[in-house]
Write an enzyme that holds these catalytic residues in place. Structure first.
Site: not given
Ligand code: PRP
Length: 173
Positions: A42, A101, A106, A129
């Site tokens: 992302g 989120d 993280l 968020k």
């Molecule tokens: C998204 C974003 C964060 C994570 C946030 O990645 O880049 O790493 O979700 O979510 P959280 O705070 O609830 O843990 P995603 O898993 O969609 O993978 P991507 O970046 O490869 O699309």
């Protein structure tokens, strides 16, 4: 059924927001040669725009993780797909995220990087968020606070679609 998109952060607003973040980082990290660690996938567009606005020497590296979860929710269980290629021991590190989120992904990454003894470890996220947070995480730089909506674009996807949109949009199925 066709997805409906509603722009919530336009191209110009994003440009301005990213520039401001880069300006703050450039001020705070003069002479510190920070390592910016992007979390794939992302963060790739945010990272590309952020570093082009930085006015200090720095290094770029990436981590790739897959967070197990159902559909649009992370679970905090993370599978490591790609590790850093730079040794961050004794370095100033800035994690670069597109969105936080629940914070579970993280939190896992942050704890892992802390075991490698960086000189400092801060976080910059384009989107926060806040109301969805399940765990407290110290954020040094935040681009935009957003409501609890599912968003795509500027690196963020839904089933790998929409990462290329030049704005952040709410997805309504
Ligand atoms: C998204 C974003 C964060 C994570 C946030 O990645 O880049 O790493 O979700 O979510 P959280 O705070 O609830 O843990 P995603 O898993 O969609 O993978 P991507 O970046 O490869 O699309």
């Amino acid at each position: 059924m066709k997805d409906k998109l509603k722009i919530i952060i336009g191209k110009q607003a994003l440009k301005k927001g990213v520039k401001e973040l880069a300006h703050k980082i450039s001020n705070d990290y003069k002479d510190k040669d920070p390592v910016l660690v992007g979390i794939l996938k992302g963060s790739f567009i945010f990272m590309a725009d952020l570093v082009r606005e930085l006015q200090i020497p720095h290094k770029v590296d990436f981590i790739s993780v897959a967070s197990y979860g159902s559909g649009k929710c992370a679970s905090g269980v993370v599978r490591w797909l790609k590790d850093l290629s730079i040794n961050i021991e004794d370095k100033h590190v800035i994690i670069v995220e597109d969105i936080i989120d629940s914070g579970l992904t993280l939190n896992y990454i942050r704890n892992n990087l802390l075991t490698r003894n960086p000189k400092s470890l801060k976080i910059v996220t384009l989107l926060n968020k806040r109301r969805r947070r399940k765990i407290k995480i110290p954020l040094r730089y935040v681009g935009f606070f957003i409501a609890n909506r599912f968003v795509v674009g500027y690196g963020l996807d839904y089933n790998e679609k929409y990462r290329n949109l030049p704005y952040i949009a709410q997805l309504k199925e």
